[in-house]
Design a protein around this motif. Sequence first.
Motif, PDB file in Angstrom:
ATOM      1  N   SER A  81       0.880  -1.200  -0.002  1.00 39.02           N
ATOM      2  CA  SER A  81       0.096  -0.128  -0.102  1.00 39.02           C
ATOM      3  C   SER A  81       0.980   1.005  -0.137  1.00 39.02           C
ATOM      4  O   SER A  81       0.479   2.320  -0.614  1.00 39.02           O
ATOM      5  CB  SER A  81      -1.072   0.080   0.980  1.00 39.02           C
ATOM      6  OG  SER A  81      -0.141  -0.052   2.480  1.00 39.02           O
ATOM      7  N   VAL A  82       1.832   1.166   0.752  1.00 43.34           N
ATOM      8  CA  VAL A  82       2.760   2.245   0.787  1.00 43.34           C
ATOM      9  C   VAL A  82       3.354   2.500  -0.718  1.00 43.34           C
ATOM     10  O   VAL A  82       3.409   3.804  -0.997  1.00 43.34           O
ATOM     11  CB  VAL A  82       4.084   2.139   1.802  1.00 43.34           C
ATOM     12  CG1 VAL A  82       5.044   3.094   1.553  1.00 43.34           C
ATOM     13  CG2 VAL A  82       3.710   2.189   3.416  1.00 43.34           C
ATOM     14  N   ARG A  83       3.702   1.756  -1.208  1.00 47.52           N
ATOM     15  CA  ARG A  83       4.205   1.712  -2.592  1.00 47.52           C
ATOM     16  C   ARG A  83       3.075   2.227  -3.594  1.00 47.52           C
ATOM     17  O   ARG A  83       3.616   3.329  -4.384  1.00 47.52           O
ATOM     18  CB  ARG A  83       4.881   0.600  -3.020  1.00 47.52           C
ATOM     19  CG  ARG A  83       5.077   0.349  -4.609  1.00 47.52           C
ATOM     20  CD  ARG A  83       5.655  -0.990  -5.144  1.00 47.52           C
ATOM     21  NE  ARG A  83       6.032  -0.834  -6.319  1.00 47.52           N
ATOM     22  CZ  ARG A  83       5.138  -1.469  -7.438  1.00 47.52           C
ATOM     23  NH1 ARG A  83       4.006  -1.963  -6.999  1.00 47.52           N
ATOM     24  NH2 ARG A  83       5.318  -1.421  -8.708  1.00 47.52           N
ATOM     25  N   ALA A  84       2.031   1.811  -3.463  1.00 47.92           N
ATOM     26  CA  ALA A  84       0.970   2.451  -4.359  1.00 47.92           C
ATOM     27  C   ALA A  84       0.846   3.721  -4.026  1.00 47.92           C
ATOM     28  O   ALA A  84       0.688   4.637  -5.014  1.00 47.92           O
ATOM     29  CB  ALA A  84      -0.161   1.454  -4.057  1.00 47.92           C
ATOM     30  N   GLU A  85       0.604   4.004  -2.723  1.00 45.14           N
ATOM     31  CA  GLU A  85       0.328   5.603  -2.442  1.00 45.14           C
ATOM     32  C   GLU A  85       1.587   6.460  -2.934  1.00 45.14           C
ATOM     33  O   GLU A  85       1.181   7.608  -3.512  1.00 45.14           O
ATOM     34  CB  GLU A  85       0.220   5.636  -1.089  1.00 45.14           C
ATOM     35  CG  GLU A  85      -0.060   6.914  -0.393  1.00 45.14           C
ATOM     36  CD  GLU A  85      -1.435   7.461  -0.868  1.00 45.14           C
ATOM     37  OE1 GLU A  85      -2.324   6.728  -1.234  1.00 45.14           O
ATOM     38  OE2 GLU A  85      -1.705   8.960  -0.561  1.00 45.14           O
ATOM     39  N   PHE A  86       2.719   6.080  -2.622  1.00 42.29           N
ATOM     40  CA  PHE A  86       3.917   6.799  -2.921  1.00 42.29           C
ATOM     41  C   PHE A  86       4.072   6.922  -4.580  1.00 42.29           C
ATOM     42  O   PHE A  86       4.178   8.301  -4.866  1.00 42.29           O
ATOM     43  CB  PHE A  86       5.080   6.087  -2.500  1.00 42.29           C
ATOM     44  CG  PHE A  86       6.454   6.733  -2.828  1.00 42.29           C
ATOM     45  CD1 PHE A  86       7.283   6.738  -3.848  1.00 42.29           C
ATOM     46  CD2 PHE A  86       6.832   7.462  -1.885  1.00 42.29           C
ATOM     47  CE1 PHE A  86       8.227   7.446  -4.185  1.00 42.29           C
ATOM     48  CE2 PHE A  86       8.132   8.130  -1.774  1.00 42.29           C
ATOM     49  CZ  PHE A  86       8.768   8.162  -2.924  1.00 42.29           C
ATOM     50  N   ASN A  87       3.904   6.062  -5.287  1.00 41.38           N
ATOM     51  CA  ASN A  87       3.942   5.985  -6.773  1.00 41.38           C
ATOM     52  C   ASN A  87       2.762   7.050  -7.191  1.00 41.38           C
ATOM     53  O   ASN A  87       3.229   7.845  -8.145  1.00 41.38           O
ATOM     54  CB  ASN A  87       3.682   4.837  -7.424  1.00 41.38           C
ATOM     55  CG  ASN A  87       4.897   4.122  -7.203  1.00 41.38           C
ATOM     56  OD1 ASN A  87       6.005   4.655  -7.109  1.00 41.38           O
ATOM     57  ND2 ASN A  87       5.083   2.572  -7.427  1.00 41.38           N
ATOM     58  N   THR A  88       1.469   6.878  -6.684  1.00 43.24           N
ATOM     59  CA  THR A  88       0.648   7.904  -6.775  1.00 43.24           C
ATOM     60  C   THR A  88       0.883   9.572  -6.827  1.00 43.24           C
ATOM     61  O   THR A  88       0.848  10.241  -7.504  1.00 43.24           O
ATOM     62  CB  THR A  88      -0.853   7.624  -6.185  1.00 43.24           C
ATOM     63  OG1 THR A  88      -1.140   6.139  -6.116  1.00 43.24           O
ATOM     64  CG2 THR A  88      -2.062   8.352  -6.742  1.00 43.24           C
ATOM     65  N   VAL A  89       1.169   9.709  -5.534  1.00 45.62           N
ATOM     66  CA  VAL A  89       1.587  10.992  -5.187  1.00 45.62           C
ATOM     67  C   VAL A  89       2.803  11.770  -5.840  1.00 45.62           C
ATOM     68  O   VAL A  89       3.002  12.873  -6.453  1.00 45.62           O
ATOM     69  CB  VAL A  89       1.659  10.951  -3.615  1.00 45.62           C
ATOM     70  CG1 VAL A  89       2.272  12.264  -3.115  1.00 45.62           C
ATOM     71  CG2 VAL A  89       0.469  10.807  -3.030  1.00 45.62           C
ATOM     72  N   THR A  90       3.923  10.866  -5.964  1.00 48.56           N
ATOM     73  CA  THR A  90       4.947  11.308  -6.326  1.00 48.56           C
ATOM     74  C   THR A  90       5.167  11.128  -7.800  1.00 48.56           C
ATOM     75  O   THR A  90       6.305  11.835  -8.233  1.00 48.56           O
ATOM     76  CB  THR A  90       6.225  10.598  -5.800  1.00 48.56           C
ATOM     77  OG1 THR A  90       6.281   9.493  -5.863  1.00 48.56           O
ATOM     78  CG2 THR A  90       6.469  10.981  -4.220  1.00 48.56           C
ATOM     79  N   MET A  91       4.437  10.357  -8.233  1.00 48.71           N
ATOM     80  CA  MET A  91       4.373  10.034  -9.837  1.00 48.71           C
ATOM     81  C   MET A  91       5.778   9.262 -10.235  1.00 48.71           C
ATOM     82  O   MET A  91       6.343   9.596 -11.129  1.00 48.71           O
ATOM     83  CB  MET A  91       4.078  11.380 -10.692  1.00 48.71           C
ATOM     84  CG  MET A  91       2.672  11.876 -10.409  1.00 48.71           C
ATOM     85  SD  MET A  91       2.246  13.106 -11.494  1.00 48.71           S
ATOM     86  CE  MET A  91       3.172  14.341 -11.055  1.00 48.71           C
ATOM     87  N   ARG A  92       6.359   8.776  -9.378  1.00 50.24           N
ATOM     88  CA  ARG A  92       7.307   8.004  -9.742  1.00 50.24           C
ATOM     89  C   ARG A  92       6.986   6.443  -9.665  1.00 50.24           C
ATOM     90  O   ARG A  92       5.907   6.109  -9.431  1.00 50.24           O
ATOM     91  CB  ARG A  92       8.558   8.010  -8.500  1.00 50.24           C
ATOM     92  CG  ARG A  92       9.093   9.485  -8.359  1.00 50.24           C
ATOM     93  CD  ARG A  92      10.543   9.299  -7.729  1.00 50.24           C
ATOM     94  NE  ARG A  92      10.610  10.224  -6.610  1.00 50.24           N
ATOM     95  CZ  ARG A  92      11.424  10.590  -5.722  1.00 50.24           C
ATOM     96  NH1 ARG A  92      12.644   9.558  -5.872  1.00 50.24           N
ATOM     97  NH2 ARG A  92      11.611  11.372  -4.988  1.00 50.24           N
ATOM     98  N   ASN A  93       8.003   5.607  -9.914  1.00 49.76           N
ATOM     99  CA  ASN A  93       7.399   4.107  -9.975  1.00 49.76           C
ATOM    100  C   ASN A  93       8.808   3.331  -9.336  1.00 49.76           C
ATOM    101  O   ASN A  93       9.460   2.742  -9.864  1.00 49.76           O
ATOM    102  CB  ASN A  93       7.435   3.774 -11.720  1.00 49.76           C
ATOM    103  CG  ASN A  93       6.923   2.163 -11.559  1.00 49.76           C
ATOM    104  OD1 ASN A  93       6.372   1.641 -10.538  1.00 49.76           O
ATOM    105  ND2 ASN A  93       7.092   1.707 -12.917  1.00 49.76           N
TER     106      ASN A  93
END
Lengths: 877, 110
Positions: B28-40
Motif C-alpha cells: 500500500s505504501v508503494r501504491a500511495e507513494f507512486n501515485t503522489v510522487t508520480m515515480r515508479n
Amino acid sequence: MSEERAKKTPRLARFLLRQIISAEIYDEVSGDFDEVFQDRLQKKGRVYAQFTYWLDVFDALRNVRLKRARAIKKTISPMFVHFFKLSLRNLRRNRGHAYLNLFGLLIGAISSVIILQYVFLERSFDEFHENKAEIYRLQLDFVAGDRVRSYGTSYDPLSQYIARDFPEVIAGGRLAGAYSGSIYKAVGVGGNPAPFKEAHAYNADQGFWDMFSFELINGNAKELLKQPNTIALSEATAIKYFGNTDVVGKFIQVNADDLYKVTGVFENIPENSHLKMDLILSLPDVRIQEFTWISWDTYNYIQLRPGAATEQLSSALVTYIDQFRKSPNYDMQLILQPLLTLHFDRGTSEDSSVKGDKSAVDTLYIMAIIIMLIAWVNFVNLYSAAALGRGKEVAMRKVMGSGRSQLLVQCLFESFLIHLITWTLAIGLVYFLTPLLGDMLGLPLPGLVFGPEMFTHLFSFLFIGGTLSGLYPAIILGSFRIKNVIHGRNAISSKGTALRKMLVVIQYAASIALVIITLVVFKQIDFMRNVDSGVRTDQTIVIDNPSLRDSTIFRKLKTMKSQLLNTPGINAVAYGQDVPGSPLTYSFGGVRQVSETVGNQFKVTTIEPDYADFFGLEFIGGRNVSENIVSDIGKVYINESAMKLLGFNTPEEALNKELSFPRENVWITGVVKDFHIASVKEEMDPTIFQYRPEHWPFGLDRLCVRVNTPNMVEILPEIQSVYLSNFPGEVFDYFFLDEHMQQQYEADITFGRLFGLFTILTIFIASLGLFGLISFTIMRKLKEMSIRKVLGAQVSQIVLLFSKDFLILLSIAAVLGAPLSYYFLSDWLNEFALRLSWEWYFIVLPIISVLLLTTFLIVGQTLSAARKNPSRYLRME
Amino acid sequence: MKGHNLGEFEELILLTVASLGEGAYAVSVRAEFNTVTMRNITISAVHSALYRLEEKGYLKSEFKGATQKRGGKKKRCFVVTQMGINALQVNKQIRETLWRTIPQLSFSAS
C-alpha cells in the motif's frame, strides 16, 4: 470474496527470492511480492505480471542484507532515570544518615582494599616467571635420629649433573651468595670511584639465567654468564657505579685482584621475587668428581619437563648422588621444592630472602573479607533504620500502584548506588593514602596494584555487597502495611529487631576478640624483645672486617684490637665469624667423636678467646679457649645441644674428647649453655665454636666493639679512623647489634600493627552499628519513655531500664569473643620457641575496656533521650 | 537524535506511512507513494526504506492478518512512532524556515 484461483508466481523466480531475502523477513516480503503479482495479473495479464515479477526479484538483490532491527535502539530506559532521581532525592533528604552510612562503608572499603593489595602482592611472588610451574629448588634434608634439618641450599654441582643425566630434568641452574666481604669498584670512571660492599651480590651460571624470566635491558641474554669473570648488574647498580646503564663491556674490579667484565644490565628485580639480586657474577663449573662434599651453600634450581612426576625423582636423585659421594656417613634426602612455594616456606634455613608468613597472609585475607562483612552488616542496620523513617513515602507509592517488586528494585538500586559511590571514593583515597599509611605502619605497601585478582574482588564486592545489602531493607519496606503507616502506627515487626540485635552482637564479639588478640600479640613481641636471650647484645657495634687476605692480616687485626681497647669509651673488643641475630654461616657434616662411625652435621663458627666474655656466654663445664695456651689453637668448645648430639650425657664427659672434623681432628675444651644465637624464636642448633685465628676465609669476619657511651654514634668516627689507618682503601661497614636483633621481629611487628589497625576499625564500625540500633530502639520507645516520666520515673531509672538490654547483648558478645581469640592465639603462639604465659588480665582487660566504651555510648544516648520533654511525644496521638 | 540523517526518500516514505494511517504495508505504501510522487519505485526499495526506518526507531510494525491473495502469508503493517513524528516535524520546520527567508518568492498556485 472472489474465488479466483490465484495464478502462481513463477517457481524459479520464487526460489531465487527465497535465496536472496533473509529467512527472518522472507514470509512477509514474499507475501508482498505475491500481492503485487496478483494486482498486475488482474490489470495487465500474465505475461506482464511474470516478467515484472522476475525484474522485482532481481531488484531484491539490493536487500540481500536486509533484516529486521534486532532491538529497538534504546535510550536509557526511563525507569532507571526515575530510580536514579529518587535515590538522589532520598540521599539528599536523609543527609546525616546517608553520610554516616557511607562513612562506615568507606572505612571498611578502604581498609579492605589496602589489606588485599598486600595480600595479593605476597601471593604473587615469583608468578612472573614463564616456567614457574616446572621450576623446583633442591632442598637438602639431613636426618639425624628423629631430627630433620632442612636447607634450601645444597651441594654445588648438583643441578648441572642432574640436568645432564636425568631425562625429565630439562635444565638446571645454580645461584650462590657471593662472598659478603668483597669490595667492588667501577673501572674506567673518572675521578676516584668509591668502593662498595654489596649485600645482594650473587654468583650464578647461565643455566640459572635461562630458566628464570628476569628482564635484560642491555646485553645478550644467551651469553650473560657463560664466560668466567663476567658480571651482570641491575639497573640501579649500574647507575650507582657508572652513572648510566650503557655499561656493557666495561669492567668492575672485585677486591684487589679480579676484573669482571660487565655483560649485561637487567631490570631491577621486582618486589615480588624471592630472589633479589643487585649483581650477578658468573659461576665457574665444578666437576662433581672433584667436589669435596663439605659445604652445601648453593641454591640449585632444576626445571622439569611439563608433567613429570616428582616423587620418584627425589629418591632417584639420592641414589644418583651416592655414587659420587665418598663415604657418606649421614642420611640425606633431596626434596623438590616448587618455585611458587618458596616465598612462604619457613621450614628451610637460608638467607636469600625475607620469608613471607603464609598464615599471616591468609589471616589478613580473611580479615579483609570480614571487614567488608562487618561494614555491610552495618550498612544494612543503618539503612533499615533509616528506611523506617520513609514509611510514608513508601506507603504513598504503594497507593499509587507500585508493585512490591518495583520497590525492591528501587531499594536495590539505591543501595547499589551508594556502594558505587563508596567504592569509587575508596579507590581514589587508597591511591593517595597508601604512601602515607605505608610510612606510618612501617609496611612495604605496594602502590595501587590492580591485577585481575583485585578487579574480580572489587567487582564482586560492589555487586554482591551492593545488591545483597539492599535486600533486607527492601523487604522491610515492602512489608509496610499502607493502613498502618497512614495512621502513624509504624509497628515494626519484632523479627527485624532480633536479627539486628544478633548482628550487633556478632560485631562486638569480633571486636572483643580482636582487642584481646592485639593485646597478646604486642605483649608477646615485647616479651621476646626483653627476654633474656642468654647473650649480651647491648651497646655493641659490629664492623665488617676487611676483605684483604694476606699474611699480614692477623698481625694488623691484633694491632687494631689493642688500639681500639685504648680508645676511651670502648670497653671490649672481640672478633668472631658470626654474631647473634643472624643464622650462622657455616655447617659441617659428618662430625663425630673419633670413636664413633656415624656423624651428624653441626653449625660451626670461628671465634677467638675474647668472644665468649664479650657476649656473656656461660660455661657449664670446662673452660674457654685461651690466648695464653698455644696448644689451644684449633680447639673448640661446644654448646649443650651439640654435646647431646655427639653422644655425651654430661659436660664432664665431653671435656678433652677428640672430634673428627672434615679436614682435621679437634679437641673440646668446654661446654657452654645454649643461647639464642640466631633468634629467640628458634632453638639453638648444635654449634661448635672453634678457635682458629689464621683460618681464612672461614675466619674472623666481624669486629665487635662494646661501647660504654650512651650515644654510640659518637664513637663511630674514632673507630673508623683506627680501622682505616690499619686498612686503608677498605670500606667501613657497620651496624648496631641491637637494631639488627630487632629485624627478627619485623614480620611479627607488622602483623601486630595491621591487627591493631584492624581492631580499631572493627570497634569503630561496630560502634556505628550499635549507634544505629540504639537510635532505632529509642525512636520506637520514645512514647513509652515519656509515659514513664510522666508517671514519675527518674531520668536515671529510665536510663538504667533501657540500657540493661544493651548491656546484656554486650555480655553475650564477650562470652562469644573471648574463646574465639583464645583459639586463634594458641595456634599463633605455638610457633614461638619462647612463649608468653597466659595471664588472666589478657582477657578481662579488653572486655572491660570495650564494655566501658560502649556503655558510654549507650548511656549517652539513652540519657539524652530520657531528658527529652515528654509532652512532645505524647502529643503524637 | 531527532531529525538527523533522514534522507529525502526515507522522509517521503515516512510521510506516506503517516498519511496512510491504518494498514500501511509495503504494497500500500508503494501504491500511495507512486501515485503522489508520480515515480515508479520498486517494492524492494520500499522494503529497504521501511525496515531501515524501523531500525532507526521512526517506525514500528506488527503483523496483520494473512489473505489468500498473498498466498497465505502475513503482512507486516507499519506505524509512525513518536520519534518519527518528531523527526518529520523537525525537517518540516527546517524547510519552512528556509522558505520564509527567501525574499520575493510568492507562492503561486500551480
